[in-house]
Design a protein around this motif. Structure first.
Motif, PDB file in Angstrom:
ATOM      1  N   VAL A 313     111.477  57.501  22.588  1.00 35.88           N
ATOM      2  CA  VAL A 313     111.075  57.830  23.956  1.00 35.88           C
ATOM      3  C   VAL A 313     109.750  57.140  24.278  1.00 35.88           C
ATOM      4  N   LEU A 314     109.724  56.420  25.393  1.00 36.16           N
ATOM      5  CA  LEU A 314     108.521  55.721  25.835  1.00 36.16           C
ATOM      6  C   LEU A 314     107.790  56.472  26.942  1.00 36.16           C
ATOM      7  N   THR A 315     108.535  56.956  27.909  1.00 39.64           N
ATOM      8  CA  THR A 315     107.923  57.642  29.045  1.00 39.64           C
ATOM      9  C   THR A 315     108.623  58.963  29.304  1.00 39.64           C
ATOM     10  N   VAL A 316     107.897  59.863  29.930  1.00 40.17           N
ATOM     11  CA  VAL A 316     108.442  61.175  30.276  1.00 40.17           C
ATOM     12  C   VAL A 316     108.073  61.509  31.709  1.00 40.17           C
ATOM     13  N   LEU A 317     109.051  61.962  32.459  1.00 39.45           N
ATOM     14  CA  LEU A 317     108.824  62.538  33.777  1.00 39.45           C
ATOM     15  C   LEU A 317     108.979  64.043  33.608  1.00 39.45           C
ATOM     16  N   GLY A 318     107.876  64.765  33.686  1.00 41.26           N
ATOM     17  CA  GLY A 318     107.848  66.145  33.249  1.00 41.26           C
ATOM     18  C   GLY A 318     108.322  67.172  34.244  1.00 41.26           C
ATOM     19  N   ARG A 319     108.163  68.416  33.827  1.00 38.63           N
ATOM     20  CA  ARG A 319     108.639  69.545  34.623  1.00 38.63           C
ATOM     21  C   ARG A 319     107.949  69.635  35.979  1.00 38.63           C
ATOM     22  N   GLU A 320     106.641  69.367  35.989  1.00 34.95           N
ATOM     23  CA  GLU A 320     105.899  69.530  37.227  1.00 34.95           C
ATOM     24  C   GLU A 320     106.376  68.557  38.296  1.00 34.95           C
ATOM     25  N   GLU A 321     106.615  67.308  37.901  1.00 37.44           N
ATOM     26  CA  GLU A 321     107.111  66.323  38.870  1.00 37.44           C
ATOM     27  C   GLU A 321     108.475  66.733  39.416  1.00 37.44           C
ATOM     28  N   HIS A 322     109.320  67.315  38.553  1.00 38.89           N
ATOM     29  CA  HIS A 322     110.630  67.761  39.014  1.00 38.89           C
ATOM     30  C   HIS A 322     110.496  68.949  39.967  1.00 38.89           C
ATOM     31  N   ARG A 323     109.535  69.816  39.700  1.00 37.65           N
ATOM     32  CA  ARG A 323     109.345  70.975  40.564  1.00 37.65           C
ATOM     33  C   ARG A 323     108.842  70.552  41.944  1.00 37.65           C
ATOM     34  N   VAL A 324     107.887  69.625  41.955  1.00 34.16           N
ATOM     35  CA  VAL A 324     107.298  69.173  43.210  1.00 34.16           C
ATOM     36  C   VAL A 324     108.262  68.287  43.988  1.00 34.16           C
ATOM     37  N   GLY A 325     109.012  67.431  43.268  1.00 33.93           N
ATOM     38  CA  GLY A 325     109.934  66.510  43.922  1.00 33.93           C
ATOM     39  C   GLY A 325     109.200  65.323  44.510  1.00 33.93           C
ATOM     40  N   GLY A 326     109.799  64.713  45.515  1.00 33.57           N
ATOM     41  CA  GLY A 326     109.158  63.570  46.158  1.00 33.57           C
ATOM     42  C   GLY A 326     109.530  62.247  45.515  1.00 33.57           C
ATOM     43  N   PRO A 327     108.851  61.171  45.924  1.00 34.67           N
ATOM     44  CA  PRO A 327     109.228  59.819  45.478  1.00 34.67           C
ATOM     45  C   PRO A 327     109.092  59.606  43.973  1.00 34.67           C
ATOM     46  N   ARG A 328     108.252  60.385  43.293  1.00 32.57           N
ATOM     47  CA  ARG A 328     108.078  60.161  41.860  1.00 32.57           C
ATOM     48  C   ARG A 328     109.309  60.560  41.050  1.00 32.57           C
ATOM     49  N   LEU A 329     110.233  61.285  41.655  1.00 26.02           N
ATOM     50  CA  LEU A 329     111.489  61.572  40.965  1.00 26.02           C
ATOM     51  C   LEU A 329     112.278  60.298  40.698  1.00 26.02           C
ATOM     52  N   ARG A 330     111.963  59.221  41.418  1.00 24.86           N
ATOM     53  CA  ARG A 330     112.664  57.953  41.192  1.00 24.86           C
ATOM     54  C   ARG A 330     111.985  57.136  40.104  1.00 24.86           C
ATOM     55  N   SER A 331     110.888  57.636  39.575  1.00 20.00           N
ATOM     56  CA  SER A 331     110.212  56.928  38.480  1.00 20.00           C
ATOM     57  C   SER A 331     110.766  57.388  37.143  1.00 20.00           C
ATOM     58  N   ALA A 332     110.388  56.658  36.092  1.00 17.62           N
ATOM     59  CA  ALA A 332     110.764  57.035  34.729  1.00 17.62           C
ATOM     60  C   ALA A 332     109.659  57.829  34.053  1.00 17.62           C
ATOM     61  N   GLY A 333     108.615  58.168  34.810  1.00 18.96           N
ATOM     62  CA  GLY A 333     107.526  58.952  34.254  1.00 18.96           C
ATOM     63  C   GLY A 333     106.414  58.091  33.679  1.00 18.96           C
ATOM     64  N   ARG A 334     105.570  58.723  32.856  1.00 20.40           N
ATOM     65  CA  ARG A 334     104.422  58.045  32.265  1.00 20.40           C
ATOM     66  C   ARG A 334     104.536  57.978  30.750  1.00 20.40           C
ATOM     67  N   ALA A 335     103.828  57.022  30.166  1.00 26.22           N
ATOM     68  CA  ALA A 335     103.874  56.823  28.717  1.00 26.22           C
ATOM     69  C   ALA A 335     103.453  58.097  27.991  1.00 26.22           C
ATOM     70  N   THR A 336     104.133  58.390  26.887  1.00 21.77           N
ATOM     71  CA  THR A 336     103.778  59.557  26.080  1.00 21.77           C
ATOM     72  C   THR A 336     102.456  59.288  25.350  1.00 21.77           C
ATOM     73  N   PRO A 337     101.828  60.319  24.778  1.00 25.78           N
ATOM     74  CA  PRO A 337     100.509  60.143  24.154  1.00 25.78           C
ATOM     75  C   PRO A 337     100.460  59.164  22.984  1.00 25.78           C
ATOM     76  N   THR A 338     101.587  58.868  22.356  1.00 31.00           N
ATOM     77  CA  THR A 338     101.568  57.945  21.212  1.00 31.00           C
ATOM     78  C   THR A 338     102.027  56.541  21.584  1.00 31.00           C
ATOM     79  N   VAL A 339     102.241  56.293  22.866  1.00 35.81           N
ATOM     80  CA  VAL A 339     102.827  55.024  23.320  1.00 35.81           C
ATOM     81  C   VAL A 339     101.833  54.252  24.171  1.00 35.81           C
ATOM     82  N   GLU A 340     101.683  52.950  23.893  1.00 32.94           N
ATOM     83  CA  GLU A 340     100.983  52.047  24.797  1.00 32.94           C
ATOM     84  C   GLU A 340     102.034  51.243  25.547  1.00 32.94           C
ATOM     85  N   LEU A 341     101.944  51.247  26.854  1.00 37.24           N
ATOM     86  CA  LEU A 341     102.955  50.638  27.712  1.00 37.24           C
ATOM     87  C   LEU A 341     102.282  49.701  28.694  1.00 37.24           C
TER      88      LEU A 341
END
Length: 507
Positions: A313-341
């Motif tokens: 897993v490289l990126t995660v789109l978390g629970r909060e983004e899913h709860r809020v909704g909006g355009p960021r639901l079309r993203s793949a999220g942000r890099a996890t803490p152990t990943v440089e992207l």
């Protein structure tokens, strides 16, 4: 960092807690770890040595769980095989990896004679099913019963832990070599970013364990000390029943599974209140499907993961983004803490926010390389970065948006299908002059495999005939769901098929 560490911790802290559930069979941590140590002894008596590859061709079960850990206990590497592959693809993986010992369950024991004929180096086959052990195979339970536990060899770090075969752009599956530290780094990063697996929780395992995402979901619950409930295969009714009966708290699904659950007519009659988190990945999900899923499973928080076999897993789109909704639901999220992207241009230069280029990553989570393929390894691991072959951009806050795939890969129902594999299979038919395979949008599968075929002059073939032919060479899920015939394919000046044009004109 070594993958058996979680067993020692669980044995110390939760010895009598159920660790595995498979049908009516429940085993505690104490029982499970003892069986792992005994199976490891049996494997070593059968000649398994550190670094050897042990093949696993079986549906999800508690014995597969034990086989993974016994392999690592013996300092060997697990090679879980795609249960949807054709015999030819399975034989390639056995031969290419040099696998000499293979575990099979009831569903795949009938393939053993053919595999032995194709793979002369396959010297030992262990039957890990519930039915009678076929002639010429060793019984899993007999090996466990007659063996005394042996100490954990505690392989770790850069030692090979997994060899996962994935589709190749050349049309031949290639082995992705993953070290202990690689899997653990990816796993810990995703656990920190997701926060979905709880101490003492119950993870439902419906996705096949030859997928790296399913492996991470399964392993994460073991790290946190909890219970794994194994489903041999996914059905919506079976999934819903298992959540209700075992009070599952978390699971990982592909969007096709989510859709089938939502389509289940009696979904409302199940008590799904225990299910607190669902992670989905393997393919994009539409806004409409997410809305349906959140309504059908109101108590579960949704998260998305993006990655690949080579990286976890490289990126995660978390629970909060899913709860809020909006355009960021079309993203793949942000890099996890152990990943440089990062995103780079064709020259390898970092692009600023909004610049579209190739997604690259580096860190301990990256694979060791492609098994015995130094050239392909060098092409992917360049300048310290793993080049994913995906095109996308990062916004100002580090959210990744995928816009295309540089590699011609199709994701259908969560399965990766490389067009070259399908094209090679189609081209082997005597009536086919040329062909191109693309992914087109599909409401159920996310994408479906679609073929455009030019027939040889004077030859005829039907779509059904070509599908039947390809199934003899590749897995059924790679077989084109739709086929169209044409007189010519659009070509570039360099003689390459213009797949983008085909995608633009095909729906």
């Amino acid at each position: 960092m070594y993958l058996t560490q979680c067993l020692h911790r669980a044995l110390q802290q939760f010895p009598d807690r159920p660790m595995t559930v498979c049908g009516e069979r429940v085993r505690t941590t104490r029982e499970s770890v003892d069986r792992v140590a005994r199976l490891a002894a049996a494997l070593q008596d059968l000649g398994v040595r550190p670094g050897d590859r042990i093949g696993i061709l079986a549906l999800n079960s508690d014995r597969v769980h034990e086989a993974f850990f016994a392999t690592w206990w013996s300092a060997a590497a697990a090679q879980p095989m795609n249960v949807r592959w054709s015999p030819a693809e399975l034989a390639h993986a056995v031969q290419d990896s040099g696998t000499e010992l293979l575990l099979v369950d009831d569903a795949f024991a009938p393939l053993v004679p053919d595999l032995r004929e194709r793979c002369p180096g396959l010297r030992t086959v262990v039957h890990c099913g519930d039915g009678p052990t076929p002639d010429g195979l060793l019984a899993f339970e007999d090996l466990v019963a007659r063996s005394a536990p042996v100490p954990d060899l505690r392989a770790g770090g850069e030692d090979l832990a997994l060899l996962l075969y994935t589709g190749g752009t050349t049309g031949v599956p290639k082995g992705v070599a993953i070290a202990h530290r690689g899997l653990l780094s990816a796993l810990l990063g995703s656990m920190l970013a997701l926060g979905t697996v709880e101490t003492g929780g119950t993870t439902l395992v419906p996705a096949p364990l030859f997928h790296v995402a399913a492996l991470c979901s399964w392993y994460a619950q073991t790290v946190m000390g909890g219970t794994q409930v194994f489903l041999p295969a996914f059905t919506p009714a079976g999934f819903l029943d298992a959540v209700q009966r075992h009070r599952a708290t978390t699971c990982i699904l592909v969007p096709t599974m989510v859709q089938l659950i939502c389509d289940q007519e009696d979904v409302e009659r199940y008590d799904l209140s225990s299910l607190r988190s669902i992670t989905y990945g393997g393919a994009s999900s539409s806004d409409a499907l997410l809305e349906r899923a959140m309504k059908a499973l109101p108590g579960a928080a949704f998260s998305q993961g993006y990655g690949m076999t080579e990286t976890g897993v490289l990126t995660v789109l978390g629970r909060e983004e899913h709860r809020v909704g909006g355009p960021r639901l079309r993203s793949a999220g942000r890099a996890t803490p152990t990943v440089e992207l990062a995103v780079v241009d064709p020259a390898g230069e970092l692009l600023p926010a909004g610049g579209v280029g190739e997604v690259v990553t580096r860190g301990d989570h990256v694979m060791l390389g492609y098994w015995r393929r130094p050239q392909e390894t060098a092409e992917s691991l360049r300048d310290g970065w793993m080049h994913t072959g995906d095109a996308g951009y990062l916004d100002e806050d580090g959210y990744l948006y995928l816009v295309d795939r540089l590699k011609d890969m199709i994701i259908s129902g969560g399965e990766n299908v490389y067009s070259a594999e399908v094209e090679n299979a189609l081209a082997a038919h005597p009536a086919v002059a040329s062909c191109a395979v693309i992914g087109v949008p599909d409401p159920q599968w996310g994408e479906r495999v679609h073929a455009i075929v030019v027939l040889r002059p004077g030859h005829t073939a039907t779509a059904d005939e070509l599908r039947t032919h390809t199934r003899t060479l590749i897995a059924g899920y790679k077989t084109p769901r739709t086929i169209e015939f044409t007189d010519t394919l659009p070509m570039s000046a360099a003689g390459k098929i213009l797949k983008r044009r085909l995608r633009d004109t095909t729906r």
